[in-house]
Design a protein around this motif. Structure first.
Motif, PDB file in Angstrom:
ATOM      1  N   GLY A 143      29.102  44.845  47.763  1.00 38.27           N
ATOM      2  CA  GLY A 143      28.251  45.966  47.363  1.00 38.27           C
ATOM      3  C   GLY A 143      27.193  45.517  46.380  1.00 38.27           C
ATOM      4  N   PRO A 144      26.647  46.451  45.582  1.00 38.04           N
ATOM      5  CA  PRO A 144      25.607  46.092  44.630  1.00 38.04           C
ATOM      6  C   PRO A 144      26.115  45.102  43.592  1.00 38.04           C
ATOM      7  CG  PRO A 144      26.022  48.475  44.618  1.00 38.04           C
ATOM      8  CD  PRO A 144      26.999  47.874  45.553  1.00 38.04           C
ATOM      9  N   MET A 145      25.207  44.227  43.165  1.00 36.78           N
ATOM     10  CA  MET A 145      25.606  43.160  42.237  1.00 36.78           C
ATOM     11  C   MET A 145      24.543  42.949  41.164  1.00 36.78           C
ATOM     12  SD  MET A 145      24.721  39.963  44.783  1.00 36.78           S
ATOM     13  CE  MET A 145      24.682  41.059  46.230  1.00 36.78           C
ATOM     14  N   ALA A 146      24.997  42.606  39.974  1.00 38.03           N
ATOM     15  CA  ALA A 146      24.123  42.030  38.960  1.00 38.03           C
ATOM     16  C   ALA A 146      24.299  40.521  39.033  1.00 38.03           C
ATOM     17  CB  ALA A 146      24.483  42.542  37.576  1.00 38.03           C
ATOM     18  N   VAL A 147      23.213  39.790  38.775  1.00 42.23           N
ATOM     19  CA  VAL A 147      23.253  38.325  38.840  1.00 42.23           C
ATOM     20  C   VAL A 147      22.652  37.781  37.553  1.00 42.23           C
ATOM     21  CG1 VAL A 147      22.499  36.272  40.085  1.00 42.23           C
ATOM     22  CG2 VAL A 147      23.065  38.357  41.354  1.00 42.23           C
ATOM     23  N   ILE A 148      23.428  36.955  36.841  1.00 40.65           N
ATOM     24  CA  ILE A 148      22.987  36.421  35.555  1.00 40.65           C
ATOM     25  C   ILE A 148      23.335  34.940  35.438  1.00 40.65           C
ATOM     26  CG2 ILE A 148      23.283  38.656  34.393  1.00 40.65           C
ATOM     27  CD1 ILE A 148      25.857  37.390  33.099  1.00 40.65           C
ATOM     28  N   ASN A 159      21.006  50.376  47.398  1.00 43.67           N
ATOM     29  CA  ASN A 159      20.388  49.557  48.442  1.00 43.67           C
ATOM     30  C   ASN A 159      19.141  48.823  47.955  1.00 43.67           C
ATOM     31  OD1 ASN A 159      22.177  50.340  50.631  1.00 43.67           O
ATOM     32  ND2 ASN A 159      21.246  52.363  50.455  1.00 43.67           N
ATOM     33  N   ASP A 160      18.766  49.051  46.702  1.00 49.21           N
ATOM     34  CA  ASP A 160      17.525  48.470  46.191  1.00 49.21           C
ATOM     35  C   ASP A 160      17.796  47.288  45.271  1.00 49.21           C
ATOM     36  OD1 ASP A 160      15.855  50.218  47.541  1.00 49.21           O
ATOM     37  OD2 ASP A 160      15.872  51.711  45.929  1.00 49.21           O
ATOM     38  N   TRP A 161      16.718  46.598  44.926  1.00 51.12           N
ATOM     39  CA  TRP A 161      16.780  45.468  44.012  1.00 51.12           C
ATOM     40  C   TRP A 161      16.125  45.859  42.695  1.00 51.12           C
ATOM     41  CZ3 TRP A 161      15.122  40.417  47.004  1.00 51.12           C
ATOM     42  CH2 TRP A 161      15.881  40.303  48.183  1.00 51.12           C
ATOM     43  N   MET A 162      16.506  45.180  41.623  1.00 54.35           N
ATOM     44  CA  MET A 162      15.906  45.453  40.322  1.00 54.35           C
ATOM     45  C   MET A 162      16.036  44.222  39.439  1.00 54.35           C
ATOM     46  SD  MET A 162      18.768  47.848  38.402  1.00 54.35           S
ATOM     47  CE  MET A 162      17.873  47.782  36.840  1.00 54.35           C
ATOM     48  N   MET A 163      15.350  44.272  38.318  1.00 53.35           N
ATOM     49  CA  MET A 163      15.511  43.220  37.325  1.00 53.35           C
ATOM     50  C   MET A 163      15.333  43.818  35.935  1.00 53.35           C
ATOM     51  SD  MET A 163      11.939  41.049  37.176  1.00 53.35           S
ATOM     52  CE  MET A 163      12.609  40.102  35.825  1.00 53.35           C
ATOM     53  N   VAL A 164      15.912  43.153  34.948  1.00 59.31           N
ATOM     54  CA  VAL A 164      15.639  43.449  33.549  1.00 59.31           C
ATOM     55  C   VAL A 164      14.785  42.304  33.030  1.00 59.31           C
ATOM     56  CG1 VAL A 164      16.608  43.823  31.250  1.00 59.31           C
ATOM     57  CG2 VAL A 164      17.797  44.725  33.269  1.00 59.31           C
ATOM     58  N   ALA A 165      13.550  42.617  32.637  1.00 59.53           N
ATOM     59  CA  ALA A 165      12.603  41.614  32.162  1.00 59.53           C
ATOM     60  C   ALA A 165      12.593  41.577  30.639  1.00 59.53           C
ATOM     61  CB  ALA A 165      11.203  41.918  32.687  1.00 59.53           C
ATOM     62  N   GLY A 193      10.211  22.834  25.146  1.00 55.09           N
ATOM     63  CA  GLY A 193       9.771  23.747  26.186  1.00 55.09           C
ATOM     64  C   GLY A 193      10.924  24.347  26.971  1.00 55.09           C
ATOM     65  N   VAL A 194      10.659  25.519  27.555  1.00 59.75           N
ATOM     66  CA  VAL A 194      11.677  26.221  28.348  1.00 59.75           C
ATOM     67  C   VAL A 194      11.078  26.625  29.695  1.00 59.75           C
ATOM     68  CG1 VAL A 194      12.925  27.093  26.334  1.00 59.75           C
ATOM     69  CG2 VAL A 194      11.064  28.454  27.305  1.00 59.75           C
ATOM     70  N   ASN A 195      11.932  26.836  30.679  1.00 60.40           N
ATOM     71  CA  ASN A 195      11.504  27.278  32.006  1.00 60.40           C
ATOM     72  C   ASN A 195      11.761  28.775  32.148  1.00 60.40           C
ATOM     73  OD1 ASN A 195      11.169  24.540  32.342  1.00 60.40           O
ATOM     74  ND2 ASN A 195      12.930  24.275  33.683  1.00 60.40           N
ATOM     75  N   ARG A 196      10.781  29.508  32.661  1.00 61.12           N
ATOM     76  CA  ARG A 196      10.911  30.953  32.799  1.00 61.12           C
ATOM     77  C   ARG A 196      10.236  31.426  34.087  1.00 61.12           C
ATOM     78  NH1 ARG A 196      14.193  30.087  29.448  1.00 61.12           N
ATOM     79  NH2 ARG A 196      14.146  30.594  27.240  1.00 61.12           N
ATOM     80  N   GLY A 197      10.722  32.524  34.627  1.00 58.86           N
ATOM     81  CA  GLY A 197      10.060  33.169  35.754  1.00 58.86           C
ATOM     82  C   GLY A 197       9.056  34.179  35.216  1.00 58.86           C
ATOM     83  N   LEU A 198       7.761  33.899  35.349  1.00 59.33           N
ATOM     84  CA  LEU A 198       6.710  34.774  34.815  1.00 59.33           C
ATOM     85  C   LEU A 198       6.483  35.939  35.773  1.00 59.33           C
ATOM     86  CD1 LEU A 198       4.636  34.983  32.458  1.00 59.33           C
ATOM     87  CD2 LEU A 198       2.976  33.988  34.054  1.00 59.33           C
ATOM     88  N   VAL A 240       9.023  37.989  31.269  1.00 57.87           N
ATOM     89  CA  VAL A 240       9.630  36.903  32.024  1.00 57.87           C
ATOM     90  C   VAL A 240      11.006  37.314  32.547  1.00 57.87           C
ATOM     91  CG1 VAL A 240       8.383  35.053  30.848  1.00 57.87           C
ATOM     92  CG2 VAL A 240      10.571  35.841  29.911  1.00 57.87           C
ATOM     93  N   SER A 241      11.373  36.679  33.622  1.00 57.35           N
ATOM     94  CA  SER A 241      12.719  36.841  34.165  1.00 57.35           C
ATOM     95  C   SER A 241      13.653  35.877  33.461  1.00 57.35           C
ATOM     96  CB  SER A 241      12.705  36.534  35.667  1.00 57.35           C
ATOM     97  OG  SER A 241      14.021  36.291  36.126  1.00 57.35           O
ATOM     98  N   MET A 242      14.735  36.402  32.931  1.00 57.96           N
ATOM     99  CA  MET A 242      15.765  35.556  32.334  1.00 57.96           C
ATOM    100  C   MET A 242      16.995  35.509  33.238  1.00 57.96           C
ATOM    101  SD  MET A 242      14.075  34.533  29.887  1.00 57.96           S
ATOM    102  CE  MET A 242      15.379  33.431  29.405  1.00 57.96           C
ATOM    103  N   THR A 243      16.772  35.671  34.533  1.00 59.33           N
ATOM    104  CA  THR A 243      17.846  35.726  35.514  1.00 59.33           C
ATOM    105  C   THR A 243      18.799  36.868  35.165  1.00 59.33           C
ATOM    106  OG1 THR A 243      17.645  33.328  35.752  1.00 59.33           O
ATOM    107  CG2 THR A 243      19.487  34.373  36.857  1.00 59.33           C
ATOM    108  N   CYS A 244      18.238  38.071  35.123  1.00 57.78           N
ATOM    109  CA  CYS A 244      19.017  39.294  34.892  1.00 57.78           C
ATOM    110  C   CYS A 244      18.620  40.263  36.004  1.00 57.78           C
ATOM    111  CB  CYS A 244      18.708  39.843  33.503  1.00 57.78           C
ATOM    112  SG  CYS A 244      19.831  41.140  32.966  1.00 57.78           S
TER     113      CYS A 244
END
Length: 293
Positions: free
Chosen positions: A117-122, A145-151, A163-168, A209-213
Motif C-alpha cells: 500500500g502507500p509508503m513513506a521512503v526515507i 494513490n498519489d505521490w508526495m514529498m516533504v521538501a 559539500g553535500v548532495n541534494r535534489g533541487l 531540496v529533497s532530503m529523500t522524504c
C-alpha cells in the motif's frame, strides 16, 4: 487499496564520506541511531510497519538496536539491496566490475515485495522531525494513490564541513515540477553554489531540496522498473554509476504523475562527515531531550 502505511528506510549505504556505517551511529539522546528516531516518529503518526533495505552484514546489529528501542509489537522487516536484484530486462551478465549497489532507486526497488500500500521512503541516517511524518501520514491517507514529498529549505540542510548532495526542487501550485540531483552544494557569502546538470552554478537563496522524504503509492515500482532498466543499459558498465530516486520521480512527472509538496516546518539534521556528529548530537538533545520514549 490497502491504506496501511509502511515506512521504507534505505539503510544499505556504505557511508564513504562518513567513514563507516552512518545508519548505526548513536546520535539520539539515548544513543538511538537516526533510523530509530524516524521509526518512533512514524509510529506516532500512525505508520503500521517498517521495511529496512540493508546490507546482510548489518542485520544482526540492527536487530539488536531495534529490539532495544522499538515497541515489542511493532512490525518490521529486512530486505537486502543486492547487486543482482534488477528488473528482468536489466540483468547484467557480469557484475565483477561493481563494488557498490545501484543507488537509491535500486534500494527502493529491492523493497517491492514487502510493500502493498502507500509508503513513506526515507534515508536511514537523516532526522526529519515528527511533523514530516505527520505530513506524510496525512497525505498518504487522504490520497493513497498519489505521490508526495516533504521538501526542506536548502539553508537548513548544509554541512559546515564540506559539500553535500541534494535534489533541487522546482515547485508550483503545491506540486513538484522538477527535481534534479545537485552535487557538492556549499554556502558562499552571496548564496549557494553546486554542481548541477549543466555544471557548476549558483542556486537561488529560497531553494527547496529533497532530503529523500517521499510518499509513494506502489505505482512507483513500475516507474523504477522502466528507469532502472534504461539506466543499466546506458550506465551499467560504469563502476560507480548510481540511479537516483529523484531521476525516477522526474521521469514520472514528465509522464503526468502529480507529486504533491509539503514544506517542512522542523529542521532536518544529518551527518555527511564525521565532524558533523558532535553538532548533530547536541541539536538532537535540544530538540528531543528525554521525549524519545
Amino acid at each position: 487499496m490497502n491504506t496501511d502505511l509502511t515506512l521504507v528506510i534505505m539503510a544499505a549505504g556504505l557511508g564513504s564520506r562518513f567513514g563507516g556505517d552512518k545508519q548505526l551511529a548513536s546520535l539520539g539522546p539515548s544513543g538511538e541511531p537516526m533510523l530509530v528516531l524516524s521509526i518512533l516518529s512514524a509510529i506516532r503518526s500512525g505508520f503500521q510497519r517498517a521495511v529496512l533495505v540493508i546490507r546482510p552484514e548489518l542485520e544482526a546489529e540492527l536487530t539488536g538496536i531495534l529490539t532495544q528501542f522499538l515497541p515489542a509489537n511493532f512490525e518490521y522487516h529486512f530486505c537486502y539491496q543486492s547487486l543482482s536484484d534488477l528488473p528482468q530486462d536489466a540483468k547484467l551478465a557480469d557484475l565483477s566490475h561493481r563494488l557498490k549497489p545501484w543507488g537509491t532507486a535500486h534500494a527502493l526497488w529491492c523493497a517491492r515485495d514487502w510493500v502493498k500500500g502507500p509508503m513513506a521512503v526515507i534515508n536511514a541516517d537523516d532526522f526529519y522531525g515528527d511533523s514530516a511524518f505527520a505530513s506524510l501520514a496525512k497525505g498518504l491517507t487522504a490520497r493513497p494513490n498519489d505521490w508526495m514529498m516533504v521538501a526542506y529549505p536548502i539553508e537548513l540542510t548544509l554541512s559546515e564541513h564540506g559539500g553535500v548532495n541534494r535534489g533541487l526542487c522546482q515547485v508550483a501550485q503545491g506540486q513538484l515540477r522538477s527535481v534534479a540531483e545537485w552535487l557538492n552544494i556549499q554556502a558562499q557569502d552571496d548564496g549557494f553554489v553546486g554542481e548541477g546538470p549543466n555544471g557548476l552554478a549558483k542556486l537561488p537563496l529560497q531553494s527547496l531540496v529533497s532530503m529523500t522524504c517521499w510518499g509513494f503509492s506502489p505505482s512507483i515500482f513500475n516507474v523504477i522498473k522502466q528507469q532502472l532498466t534504461a539506466f543499466i543499459e546506458q550506465q551499467g558498465q560504469l563502476p560507480k554509476s548510481e540511479c537516483y530516486l529523484p531521476a525516477v520521480v522526474q521521469a514520472a512527472i514528465e509522464q503526468g504523475v502529480p507529486v504533491y509538496v509539503d514544506v517542512a516546518s522542523e529542521p532536518w539534521l544529518g551527518v555527511t562527515y564525521p565532524q558533523d556528529t558532535v553538532w548533530v548530537k547536541q541539536k538532537l538533545m535540544e530538540l528531543l531531550g528525554d521525549k524519545t520514549h
